[in-house]
Scaffold this motif. Structure first.
Motif, mmCIF file in Angstrom:
data_model
loop_
_atom_site.group_PDB
_atom_site.id
_atom_site.type_symbol
_atom_site.label_atom_id
_atom_site.label_comp_id
_atom_site.label_asym_id
_atom_site.label_seq_id
_atom_site.Cartn_x
_atom_site.Cartn_y
_atom_site.Cartn_z
ATOM 1 N N ARG A 78 -8.332 5.927 -32.729
ATOM 2 C CA ARG A 78 -9.292 5.412 -33.887
ATOM 3 C C ARG A 78 -10.768 6.268 -32.300
ATOM 4 N NH1 ARG A 78 -10.220 2.017 -38.656
ATOM 5 N NH2 ARG A 78 -7.786 3.495 -39.136
ATOM 6 N N VAL A 79 -11.197 7.176 -32.263
ATOM 7 C CA VAL A 79 -12.586 7.208 -31.719
ATOM 8 C C VAL A 79 -14.065 7.066 -32.909
ATOM 9 C CG1 VAL A 79 -14.262 8.658 -30.060
ATOM 10 C CG2 VAL A 79 -11.479 8.232 -30.389
ATOM 11 N N ILE A 80 -14.232 6.223 -32.664
ATOM 12 C CA ILE A 80 -15.873 6.152 -33.510
ATOM 13 C C ILE A 80 -17.475 6.084 -32.903
ATOM 14 C CG2 ILE A 80 -16.701 4.962 -35.347
ATOM 15 C CD1 ILE A 80 -14.579 2.704 -35.037
ATOM 16 N N THR A 81 -17.614 7.572 -33.000
ATOM 17 C CA THR A 81 -18.848 7.576 -31.963
ATOM 18 C C THR A 81 -20.347 7.584 -33.299
ATOM 19 O OG1 THR A 81 -19.710 9.860 -32.857
ATOM 20 C CG2 THR A 81 -18.608 9.326 -30.451
ATOM 21 N N VAL A 82 -21.412 7.395 -32.932
ATOM 22 C CA VAL A 82 -22.826 7.068 -33.721
ATOM 23 C C VAL A 82 -23.998 7.970 -33.065
ATOM 24 C CG1 VAL A 82 -23.463 4.927 -32.244
ATOM 25 C CG2 VAL A 82 -24.262 5.819 -35.129
ATOM 26 N N ASP A 83 -24.704 8.386 -34.092
ATOM 27 C CA ASP A 83 -26.210 9.569 -33.466
ATOM 28 C C ASP A 83 -26.991 7.702 -33.468
ATOM 29 O OD1 ASP A 83 -26.958 9.477 -35.917
ATOM 30 O OD2 ASP A 83 -26.931 11.472 -35.997
ATOM 31 N N GLU A 84 -28.538 8.481 -32.494
ATOM 32 C CA GLU A 84 -29.398 8.391 -33.062
ATOM 33 C C GLU A 84 -29.606 7.716 -34.131
ATOM 34 O OE1 GLU A 84 -30.464 12.358 -33.072
ATOM 35 O OE2 GLU A 84 -29.066 11.567 -31.695
ATOM 36 N N ASP A 85 -29.397 8.055 -35.609
ATOM 37 C CA ASP A 85 -30.389 8.049 -36.741
ATOM 38 C C ASP A 85 -28.655 7.199 -37.456
ATOM 39 O OD1 ASP A 85 -32.678 9.426 -36.615
ATOM 40 O OD2 ASP A 85 -31.737 10.949 -36.549
ATOM 41 N N TYR A 86 -27.962 7.998 -38.615
ATOM 42 C CA TYR A 86 -27.052 6.696 -39.209
ATOM 43 C C TYR A 86 -26.325 8.025 -39.693
ATOM 44 C CZ TYR A 86 -32.233 5.007 -41.083
ATOM 45 O OH TYR A 86 -33.025 4.722 -40.937
ATOM 46 N N MET A 87 -25.793 8.044 -38.810
ATOM 47 C CA MET A 87 -24.468 9.289 -38.840
ATOM 48 C C MET A 87 -23.373 8.867 -37.638
ATOM 49 S SD MET A 87 -23.267 11.398 -40.965
ATOM 50 C CE MET A 87 -24.131 12.795 -41.289
ATOM 51 N N SER A 94 -17.270 -0.970 -24.808
ATOM 52 C CA SER A 94 -17.246 -2.352 -25.467
ATOM 53 C C SER A 94 -18.486 -2.611 -26.667
ATOM 54 C CB SER A 94 -18.269 -2.811 -23.886
ATOM 55 O OG SER A 94 -18.938 -2.646 -23.572
ATOM 56 N N THR A 95 -19.611 -1.340 -26.614
ATOM 57 C CA THR A 95 -20.597 -1.758 -27.592
ATOM 58 C C THR A 95 -20.648 -0.072 -27.704
ATOM 59 O OG1 THR A 95 -21.346 -4.064 -27.032
ATOM 60 C CG2 THR A 95 -22.423 -2.778 -28.450
ATOM 61 N N LEU A 96 -20.392 -0.115 -29.075
ATOM 62 C CA LEU A 96 -20.822 1.187 -29.930
ATOM 63 C C LEU A 96 -22.040 1.594 -30.151
ATOM 64 C CD1 LEU A 96 -19.544 3.768 -31.471
ATOM 65 C CD2 LEU A 96 -20.209 2.750 -33.516
ATOM 66 N N SER A 97 -23.057 2.203 -29.092
ATOM 67 C CA SER A 97 -23.852 2.791 -29.293
ATOM 68 C C SER A 97 -23.898 4.225 -28.858
ATOM 69 C CB SER A 97 -24.450 2.077 -27.580
ATOM 70 O OG SER A 97 -24.073 2.859 -26.437
ATOM 71 N N THR A 98 -25.256 4.735 -29.085
ATOM 72 C CA THR A 98 -25.301 6.619 -29.230
ATOM 73 C C THR A 98 -24.532 7.055 -27.990
ATOM 74 O OG1 THR A 98 -27.618 5.615 -30.074
ATOM 75 C CG2 THR A 98 -27.794 8.165 -29.341
ATOM 76 N N ASP A 99 -24.303 6.532 -27.109
ATOM 77 C CA ASP A 99 -23.783 7.261 -25.589
ATOM 78 C C ASP A 99 -22.805 6.262 -25.459
ATOM 79 O OD1 ASP A 99 -26.552 8.659 -25.692
ATOM 80 O OD2 ASP A 99 -27.575 7.612 -24.274
ATOM 81 N N ALA A 100 -22.337 5.786 -26.255
ATOM 82 C CA ALA A 100 -20.977 4.543 -25.998
ATOM 83 C C ALA A 100 -20.151 4.780 -26.776
ATOM 84 C CB ALA A 100 -21.230 3.878 -25.308
ATOM 85 N N PRO A 101 -19.255 5.808 -26.937
ATOM 86 C CA PRO A 101 -18.281 5.545 -27.953
ATOM 87 C C PRO A 101 -17.403 4.775 -27.676
ATOM 88 C CG PRO A 101 -18.068 7.498 -26.532
ATOM 89 C CD PRO A 101 -18.530 6.675 -26.408
ATOM 90 N N VAL A 102 -15.994 3.815 -28.973
ATOM 91 C CA VAL A 102 -15.386 3.246 -28.991
ATOM 92 C C VAL A 102 -14.109 3.441 -29.313
ATOM 93 C CG1 VAL A 102 -16.891 1.132 -28.850
ATOM 94 C CG2 VAL A 102 -15.970 2.146 -31.299
#
Length: 605
Positions: free
Chosen positions: A181-190, A159-167
């Motif tokens: 397409r699977v998008i993840t983000v880490d705790e900084d800027y990657m 639902s929302t892209l966050s550090t522990d929740a990919p979309v």
């Protein structure tokens, strides 16, 4: 004119010469750059996998819409929210674009209610800036059968892209190809973007995954200052290339790209992106991957692009293919970027503009960073850095000041040689050389500390101006941003009144300088008073004006740099005084100061 004064004038002249050369002739290097992927063209075969089919068709162009407000632009398409401890924003389902991103840790100004820094903006807003991904159709594949910049994606997971929740986004072309397409983000800027294609049709399909960074027009906050590189920054197999915004329109026109473009084939490791003063976005293929790196300017639409095109892949019936790349979008924090480099991003720390003196700027910043972490105040960290630099240079300084003290002891003998030689300059020079050799004095030794300070000064200037760690870094009182000029002035009683001083760079700021430049001028003036004023009137005038010329010349520099220079002058004064005392020469500082104010009586005619 004695040799000691000649040396000092020579050192001063060399200082001004180096400053002039630096400011005029030493812009950042301008190497060759890569090309663009908005229109995917033929790809060189990947040597690690053998011959690959070429991509002959074109990926869809990024479309431009009428200018509208950022709010209405964000509302023009359905979105997936991005929310982490350091980032906020959203992903547009139109093209799956990452086009809305703000940095929670940074504000536009130092005001408490200032807006946080906005980095990415959607098409339709002012200075649109975004990242998008897709597949370029290969030979025999209809371009409409692959997703492009304007494809309507469906959110299938998260639902929302966050550090522990990919979309997860998906799109079915209706002809047997399903794109995910699977998008993840880490705790900084990657961000990590994994693109895959499943083929349930009866025929194979060839396509190449790509990533695009697009900017509509030059950045609104472009500094255009030669000491700072802003524009494209790229790494290709260990070679760093930088191209300014102003140089991209000079690219040769590429008929296949229908734009001005340059392309580089990366064989193993690399990345490409856009760098601003403090922020950066970078496309990063997986380490060890071959790809085409592209920098392009579309003059028809005034769009700048940085792209990566991976080798074409063929997805057979009943199989699937996958491509994973990364996107860095955030602040150019040394420690964060260093950690990404340690995690596998090749030479990522070089994305920070260290300049030609990188062999000095890198260690200087490393030391300053850890001093600030230990002390907790960047101003005191700069003073601590100055102490360490002076301690390292102390052996050279000691030899220099010992030589200066001996030169002072030789003054009576030198005056005697001048009287004996009269107008015979050759005889005077021979006599002085014999005297220097006999007394084991090197008249040029006094120049060494000054000459060594020049590259260190410029390297620290580069560090203070370029690195984000100095942005809004406080010292004390009115000095709350060491990367900015001194905010005090006689107009606000040097920070005692709650008024702003003259605007930096204005004529008033040049005339009504702050307290730090004044202290700089005074410290240079006091340093001069370790020695008596020269007897030659021309020399007297040069030395009398030099501290105050430097005071105004450096008054508009970053206050952190002025703090360094004041500390440097103060420590140099103490070093020189003690070393000269240890050699039996007692500098008459107060007498020299008094002498500079006393009027000389005119001789009787």
């Amino acid at each position: 004119m004695d040799d000691q004064n000649k040396n000092l004038i020579l050192a001063t002249a060399l200082s001004f010469l180096v400053i002039l050369v630096w400011f005029v002739l030493f812009p950042p290097p301008e190497p060759e750059l890569p090309l663009d992927v908005e229109n995917a063209t033929e790809l060189t075969p990947d040597a690690t996998t053998g011959s690959l089919p070429s991509v002959t068709s074109e990926a869809p162009a990024v479309l431009e819409t009428e200018t509208e407000t950022r709010t209405s632009a964000l509302e023009s398409a359905p979105r997936i929210q991005i929310e982490t401890q350091r980032l906020s924003g959203s992903i547009s389902l139109l093209g799956g674009r990452i086009d809305d991103l703000s940095l929670k840790d940074y504000r536009e100004t130092q005001d408490e209610d200032a807006e946080i820094v906005t980095m990415l903006s959607p098409v339709g807003s002012s200075n649109a800036y975004y990242a998008l991904y897709g597949w370029a159709a290969g030979a025999g594949v209809d371009p409409s059968a692959v997703p492009g910049p304007n494809t309507e994606w469906t959110q299938t997971d998260g639902s929302t892209l966050s550090t522990d929740a990919p979309v997860t986004l998906s799109w079915d072309n209706g002809a047997g190809l399903t794109f995910t397409r699977v998008i993840t983000v880490d705790e900084d800027y990657m961000f990590t973007i994994t693109q895959s294609v499943a083929n349930t049709s009866d025929s194979a399909a060839t396509m190449a995954p790509y990533g695009i960074l697009a900017r509509h027009g030059e950045p609104a906050d472009l500094r255009n200052f030669f000491i700072l590189h802003e524009g494209v920054v790229a790494m290709a197999d260990g070679e760093l290339t930088e191209t300014d915004w102003s140089d991209m329109p000079d690219f040769a026109f590429d008929e296949r790209e229908r734009a001005r473009a340059e392309v580089t084939q990366v064989t193993q490791n690399g990345w490409i992106g856009f760098t601003d003063h403090f922020w950066m976005s970078t496309l990063i293929p997986a380490p060890g991957s071959a790809f085409k790196s592209v920098a392009k300017y579309d003059e028809r639409r005034d769009i700048y692009q940085a792209e990566t095109v991976l080798p074409a892949q063929t997805v057979a019936p009943g199989t699937s293919i996958t491509a994973t790349t990364q996107l860095f979008a955030g602040a150019k924090e040394w420690e964060t970027i260093r950690d990404y480099q340690s995690a596998g991003v090749d030479r990522f720390i070089d994305s920070i503009d260290w300049g030609w003196f990188f062999f000095l700027t890198k260690p200087i910043f490393w030391l300053l960073h850890y001093l600030n972490a230990f002390i907790g105040n960047m101003g005191w960290a700069i003073i601590g850095l100055t102490l360490i630099i002076k301690a390292i240079l102390l052996p050279l300084a000691y030899k220099s000041y010992v030589s200066m003290a001996k030169m002072k002891e030789l003054q009576p003998q030198m005056e005697k040689l001048k009287e004996e030689a009269g107008d015979d300059r050759q005889k005077l020079q021979q006599g002085m050389m014999e005297l220097y050799k006999k007394e084991k004095v090197n008249p040029a030794a006094g120049c060494l500390p000054i000459l060594l300070q020049i590259p260190i000064f410029f390297s620290l200037y580069k560090v203070i101006f370029v690195t984000i760690e100095l942005r809004h870094a406080p010292f004390f009182g009115p000095f709350q941003d060491l990367s900015a000029p001194d905010p005090t002035s006689i107009m606000n009683f040097y920070g005692l009144l709650p008024f702003e001083g003259p605007e930096a760079g204005s004529i008033l700021a040049l005339i009504f300088i702050g307290i730090l430049p004044l202290l700089l001028g005074i410290s240079m003036w006091l340093q001069q008073k370790l020695n008596p004023a020269p007897t030659d009137p021309t020399q007297q005038m040069i030395f009398a004006w030099m501290p105050w010329v430097f005071m105004f010349m450096l008054g508009g520099f970053a206050s952190g740099l002025i703090v360094y220079w004041i500390a440097n002058n103060t420590i140099t004064f103490a070093q020189q005084y003690m070393i000269m005392r240890s050699q039996g020469y007692k500098p008459d500082v107060f007498g020299n100061i008094k002498g500079s104010f006393s009027k000389k009586s005119k001789p009787d005619t």
